[in-house]
Scaffold this active site. Structure first.
Site, PDB file in Angstrom:
ATOM      1  N   LYS A  64       0.833  -1.214   0.000  1.00 51.93           N
ATOM      2  CA  LYS A  64       0.000   0.000   0.000  1.00 51.93           C
ATOM      3  C   LYS A  64       0.864   1.258   0.000  1.00 51.93           C
ATOM      4  O   LYS A  64       0.640   2.172  -0.792  1.00 51.93           O
ATOM      5  CB  LYS A  64      -0.914  -0.001   1.239  1.00 51.93           C
ATOM      6  CG  LYS A  64      -1.591   1.329   1.475  1.00 51.93           C
ATOM      7  CD  LYS A  64      -2.364   1.342   2.765  1.00 51.93           C
ATOM      8  CE  LYS A  64      -1.556   1.673   3.994  1.00 51.93           C
ATOM      9  NZ  LYS A  64      -1.366   3.091   4.304  1.00 51.93           N
ATOM     10  N   ASN A  65       1.850   1.300   0.879  1.00 50.56           N
ATOM     11  CA  ASN A  65       2.620   2.539   1.015  1.00 50.56           C
ATOM     12  C   ASN A  65       3.487   2.821  -0.209  1.00 50.56           C
ATOM     13  O   ASN A  65       3.747   3.979  -0.530  1.00 50.56           O
ATOM     14  CB  ASN A  65       3.466   2.508   2.289  1.00 50.56           C
ATOM     15  CG  ASN A  65       2.600   2.672   3.532  1.00 50.56           C
ATOM     16  OD1 ASN A  65       1.435   3.045   3.425  1.00 50.56           O
ATOM     17  ND2 ASN A  65       3.155   2.384   4.694  1.00 50.56           N
ATOM     18  N   ARG A 109      -3.136  10.543   4.507  1.00 50.57           N
ATOM     19  CA  ARG A 109      -1.933  11.303   4.763  1.00 50.57           C
ATOM     20  C   ARG A 109      -1.019  11.364   3.528  1.00 50.57           C
ATOM     21  O   ARG A 109      -0.411  12.375   3.235  1.00 50.57           O
ATOM     22  CB  ARG A 109      -1.223  10.585   5.911  1.00 50.57           C
ATOM     23  CG  ARG A 109      -0.073  11.300   6.375  1.00 50.57           C
ATOM     24  CD  ARG A 109       0.472  10.785   7.638  1.00 50.57           C
ATOM     25  NE  ARG A 109       1.671  11.542   7.856  1.00 50.57           N
ATOM     26  CZ  ARG A 109       1.687  12.787   8.274  1.00 50.57           C
ATOM     27  NH1 ARG A 109       0.557  13.390   8.575  1.00 50.57           N
ATOM     28  NH2 ARG A 109       2.803  13.443   8.402  1.00 50.57           N
ATOM     29  N   CYS A 117      -3.923   8.420   9.801  1.00 54.41           N
ATOM     30  CA  CYS A 117      -4.148   7.814  11.114  1.00 54.41           C
ATOM     31  C   CYS A 117      -3.644   8.724  12.225  1.00 54.41           C
ATOM     32  O   CYS A 117      -2.570   9.326  12.121  1.00 54.41           O
ATOM     33  CB  CYS A 117      -3.426   6.476  11.191  1.00 54.41           C
ATOM     34  SG  CYS A 117      -4.380   5.129  10.522  1.00 54.41           S
ATOM     35  N   ARG A 158       2.836  14.021  13.825  1.00 50.88           N
ATOM     36  CA  ARG A 158       3.182  13.851  12.419  1.00 50.88           C
ATOM     37  C   ARG A 158       3.405  15.154  11.649  1.00 50.88           C
ATOM     38  O   ARG A 158       2.696  15.457  10.689  1.00 50.88           O
ATOM     39  CB  ARG A 158       2.118  12.980  11.730  1.00 50.88           C
ATOM     40  CG  ARG A 158       1.903  11.670  12.445  1.00 50.88           C
ATOM     41  CD  ARG A 158       1.003  10.717  11.724  1.00 50.88           C
ATOM     42  NE  ARG A 158       1.690   9.979  10.667  1.00 50.88           N
ATOM     43  CZ  ARG A 158       1.134   8.992   9.996  1.00 50.88           C
ATOM     44  NH1 ARG A 158      -0.102   8.634  10.237  1.00 50.88           N
ATOM     45  NH2 ARG A 158       1.806   8.368   9.061  1.00 50.88           N
ATOM     46  N   GLN A 187      10.113  18.429   7.435  1.00 48.22           N
ATOM     47  CA  GLN A 187      11.254  17.951   6.634  1.00 48.22           C
ATOM     48  C   GLN A 187      10.931  17.961   5.139  1.00 48.22           C
ATOM     49  O   GLN A 187      11.792  18.197   4.308  1.00 48.22           O
ATOM     50  CB  GLN A 187      11.673  16.535   7.066  1.00 48.22           C
ATOM     51  CG  GLN A 187      12.147  16.450   8.495  1.00 48.22           C
ATOM     52  CD  GLN A 187      13.339  17.360   8.763  1.00 48.22           C
ATOM     53  OE1 GLN A 187      14.384  17.267   8.114  1.00 48.22           O
ATOM     54  NE2 GLN A 187      13.179  18.279   9.704  1.00 48.22           N
ATOM     55  N   ASP A 232       4.888   0.047  12.161  1.00 48.55           N
ATOM     56  CA  ASP A 232       3.587  -0.455  11.691  1.00 48.55           C
ATOM     57  C   ASP A 232       3.326  -1.892  12.126  1.00 48.55           C
ATOM     58  O   ASP A 232       2.243  -2.427  11.876  1.00 48.55           O
ATOM     59  CB  ASP A 232       3.499  -0.361  10.156  1.00 48.55           C
ATOM     60  CG  ASP A 232       3.269   1.069   9.686  1.00 48.55           C
ATOM     61  OD1 ASP A 232       3.138   1.962  10.538  1.00 48.55           O
ATOM     62  OD2 ASP A 232       3.233   1.291   8.453  1.00 48.55           O
ATOM     63  N   ARG A 238      -8.592   0.454   5.231  1.00 51.28           N
ATOM     64  CA  ARG A 238      -7.687   1.397   4.557  1.00 51.28           C
ATOM     65  C   ARG A 238      -6.457   0.679   4.020  1.00 51.28           C
ATOM     66  O   ARG A 238      -5.841   1.129   3.065  1.00 51.28           O
ATOM     67  CB  ARG A 238      -7.205   2.466   5.551  1.00 51.28           C
ATOM     68  CG  ARG A 238      -8.302   3.373   6.031  1.00 51.28           C
ATOM     69  CD  ARG A 238      -7.780   4.334   7.042  1.00 51.28           C
ATOM     70  NE  ARG A 238      -6.761   5.155   6.402  1.00 51.28           N
ATOM     71  CZ  ARG A 238      -6.326   6.306   6.866  1.00 51.28           C
ATOM     72  NH1 ARG A 238      -6.811   6.783   7.989  1.00 51.28           N
ATOM     73  NH2 ARG A 238      -5.423   6.980   6.237  1.00 51.28           N
TER      74      ARG A 238
HETATM   75  C1  UD1 Z   1       5.258   6.297   6.616  1.00 53.47           C
HETATM   76  C2  UD1 Z   1       4.209   5.240   6.432  1.00 53.47           C
HETATM   77  C3  UD1 Z   1       3.677   4.792   7.800  1.00 53.47           C
HETATM   78  C4  UD1 Z   1       4.830   4.364   8.696  1.00 53.47           C
HETATM   79  C5  UD1 Z   1       5.919   5.432   8.757  1.00 53.47           C
HETATM   80  C6  UD1 Z   1       7.165   4.982   9.504  1.00 53.47           C
HETATM   81  C7  UD1 Z   1       3.212   5.838   4.316  1.00 53.47           C
HETATM   82  C8  UD1 Z   1       2.030   6.374   3.602  1.00 53.47           C
HETATM   83  N1  UD1 Z   1       3.124   5.791   5.663  1.00 53.47           N
HETATM   84  O1  UD1 Z   1       4.621   7.413   7.246  1.00 53.47           O
HETATM   85  O2  UD1 Z   1       2.792   3.701   7.581  1.00 53.47           O
HETATM   86  O3  UD1 Z   1       4.329   4.151  10.000  1.00 53.47           O
HETATM   87  O4  UD1 Z   1       6.321   5.798   7.418  1.00 53.47           O
HETATM   88  O5  UD1 Z   1       7.674   3.827   8.915  1.00 53.47           O
HETATM   89  O6  UD1 Z   1       4.178   5.417   3.717  1.00 53.47           O
HETATM   90  N2  UD1 Z   1       8.711  13.532  10.988  1.00 53.47           N
HETATM   91  C9  UD1 Z   1       8.941  14.851  11.303  1.00 53.47           C
HETATM   92  N3  UD1 Z   1       8.923  15.775  10.294  1.00 53.47           N
HETATM   93  C10 UD1 Z   1       8.679  15.427   9.004  1.00 53.47           C
HETATM   94  C11 UD1 Z   1       8.430  14.071   8.693  1.00 53.47           C
HETATM   95  C12 UD1 Z   1       8.456  13.142   9.718  1.00 53.47           C
HETATM   96  O7  UD1 Z   1       9.158  15.201  12.460  1.00 53.47           O
HETATM   97  O8  UD1 Z   1       8.671  16.317   8.136  1.00 53.47           O
HETATM   98  C13 UD1 Z   1       8.748  12.504  12.055  1.00 53.47           C
HETATM   99  C14 UD1 Z   1       7.395  11.862  12.311  1.00 53.47           C
HETATM  100  O9  UD1 Z   1       6.616  12.594  13.202  1.00 53.47           O
HETATM  101  C15 UD1 Z   1       7.796  10.512  12.847  1.00 53.47           C
HETATM  102  C16 UD1 Z   1       9.083  10.193  12.074  1.00 53.47           C
HETATM  103  O10 UD1 Z   1       9.564  11.446  11.599  1.00 53.47           O
HETATM  104  O11 UD1 Z   1       8.108  10.632  14.217  1.00 53.47           O
HETATM  105  C17 UD1 Z   1       8.912   9.248  10.925  1.00 53.47           C
HETATM  106  O12 UD1 Z   1       7.858   9.664  10.076  1.00 53.47           O
HETATM  107  P1  UD1 Z   1       7.798   9.315   8.534  1.00 53.47           P
HETATM  108  O13 UD1 Z   1       8.821   8.285   8.200  1.00 53.47           O
HETATM  109  O14 UD1 Z   1       7.807  10.573   7.758  1.00 53.47           O
HETATM  110  O15 UD1 Z   1       6.360   8.662   8.418  1.00 53.47           O
HETATM  111  P2  UD1 Z   1       5.333   8.831   7.242  1.00 53.47           P
HETATM  112  O16 UD1 Z   1       6.054   8.990   5.942  1.00 53.47           O
HETATM  113  O17 UD1 Z   1       4.302   9.820   7.624  1.00 53.47           O
END
Ligand code: UD1
Length: 430
Positions: free
Chosen positions: A22-23, A93, A117, A122, A126, A305, A397
């Site tokens: 999915k991701n 998201r 979710c 989140r 970055q 996850d 989802r």
């Molecule tokens: C993706 C996955 C999600 C998974 C997560 C971690 C998708 C659609 N979702 O979510 O299922 O749980 O990776 O493997 O692919 N962070 C910041 N600033 C940013 C971006 C991230 O502080 O700009 C922090 C987040 O709050 C979190 C960490 O970095 O603590 C990791 O987040 P991230 O890897 O970006 O997760 P997602 O891409 O949202």
């Protein structure tokens, strides 16, 4: 509202086929709009997050045609707007990938702040930092992220933390920037690699995906492609831990065993037998499993996850386990539900201390988010008696045909919509 009703207590036995990730599909379908040529994407899971994203893509004018349940043909040549509707974005998201894709292709994107979710705050700082480094101005106006640039130019970007979404988003925009981009401290998840491979199949020049330094040489345009999404490591992991929790014996087919290593290692450590084949793994659990400690980490560490699913298994293990969540701060909401089933879990900050018990008992539960929802279904399958899991829209989802696949493994689970159907299920299973 649909619910799953489950009569637990029997081991899962048999074979299950895993679908596309999915991701990865969320990122790749979005990247597909970056060319004006036709793109065919195969092995897409039929889950609601994907269907919402396809609607969002159609909403900006791209043509999306479903060839069959798991294949979609997309062309971005008909895109008429670079502004994405809030209706779609609040639901998923990953809609933030439209920022990188539209900014790369049209040098302008307007995307509402993302939903998804509720597992923590989140932030997306970055992502925005990366776009700014590429020369875009990025502002938030009335809840909408507006990013635009005369020209994107390659840059050296150091990510402050490992972020899957930011790595992919910056990679997409940089693929069509002038000059070279280096992303340091990049995420290494298989879906980062899959998205890079897909962009390369369209003519991008991306090297190093899968390591923590990704180098992108910008190209002028992207071209047509046909691409097959990688198998879903989290769907696979969910069935691996379902086999363990129910003391079952399940062959999980159509997987890349290398992607599952963190999960395999934990299962072996707590006493499961795990056999690896070229594109399958078999998980067999005999008797009560042992305790362990787990800390979630970016890939190749243990995935966040999979944290709720392993916690369910450990709630039934012999001894005390400690599960530390280091990625998202709000990911233990399912613990109160497990407590209703008799589990003994104490949460302190980002740590859950789990005293394993011999048996869970069926209860009425509410899925708090996608992965925790799947974990509660696993708990229901392992528990004595009947469990009802409400709010399964979350589960749908990300899991295609979850109840059907589990039934093929011998589970007594049904999707029902009202109390009358629950009563009928109870009468039938006795
Ligand atoms: C993706 C996955 C999600 C998974 C997560 C971690 C998708 C659609 N979702 O979510 O299922 O749980 O990776 O493997 O692919 N962070 C910041 N600033 C940013 C971006 C991230 O502080 O700009 C922090 C987040 O709050 C979190 C960490 O970095 O603590 C990791 O987040 P991230 O890897 O970006 O997760 P997602 O891409 O949202």
């Amino acid at each position: 509202m649909d619910k799953f009703v489950i009569r637990g207590g029997s081991p899962l036995v048999g074979e299950v086929e895993i679908g596309g990730a999915k991701n990865a599909a969320l990122a790749i379908l979005t990247a597909a709009i970056m060319t004006d040529d036709y793109v065919l994407i195969e092995n897409i899971p039929d889950v609601s997050d994907i269907n919402v994203l396809l609607e969002a893509i159609s909403g900006i004018g791209a043509a999306t045609e479903r060839i069959d349940r798991h294949s979609v043909r997309i062309t971005g040549s008909t895109i008429g707007a670079v502004s994405v509707d809030y209706e779609y974005i609040k639901k998923i998201r990953a809609s933030y990938y439209l920022l990188g894709a539209l900014l790369g292709k049209y040098k302008h994107a307007e995307v509402p702040l993302p939903g998804g979710c509720n597992i923590g705050s989140r932030p997306i700082d970055q992502h925005l930092k990366g776009f700014r480094a590429l020369g875009a101005t990025v502002e938030i106006r009335h809840g909408v992220i507006v990013a635009s640039a005369e020209n994107l130019r390659g840059a050296h970007i150091y990510m402050d933390m490992v972020s899957v979404g930011a790595t992919i988003n910056i990679m997409m925009a940089a693929a069509l920037a002038n000059g070279n981009t280096i992303i340091e401290n990049a995420a290494r998840e298989p879906h980062v690699v899959d998205t890079a491979n897909f962009l390369n199949s369209m003519g991008a020049n991306i090297k190093g995906a899968g390591t923590d330094v990704i180098r992108i040489r910008g190209v002028e345009k992207l071209h047509k492609s046909e691409y097959m999404i990688v198998p879903d490591m989290i769907e696979a992991g969910t069935y691996m831990f379902a086999a363990a929790a129910t003391r079952g014996d399940v062959l999980i087919k159509n997987v890349i065993p290398k992607h599952l290593e963190a999960m395999t290692a934990k299962l072996v450590e707590i006493g499961c037998e795990v056999e690896e084949f070229d594109d399958a793994v078999r998980v067999c659990a005999k008797g009560r499993l042992g305790r362990t400690h787990v800390k979630t980490l970016p890939y190749p560490g243990f995935p966040t996850d999979m944290q709720p699913q392993i916690s369910v298994v450990l709630s039934l293990a012999q001894g005390t386990s400690i599960v530390t969540e280091s990625i998202f701060e709000n990911r233990f909401k399912y613990v109160d539900e497990l407590a209703c089933m008799g589990a003994s879990i104490k949460v302190e900050g980002n740590t859950a201390i789990i005293d394993g018990i011999a048996n869970l008992t069926g209860a009425r539960l509410c899925a708090p988010d996608l992965r925790a929802g799947a974990a509660l279904v696993i708990a229901g399958l392992a528990a004595e008696g009947v469990s009802i899991v409400d709010d399964i829209v979350y589960i749908e989802r990300g899991y295609e045909d979850f109840d059907q696949k589990l039934r093929l493994l011998g589970a007594e689970i049904e999707k029902v919509s009202d109390e009358r159907e629950i009563r009928k299920f109870r009468l039938r299973v006795g």
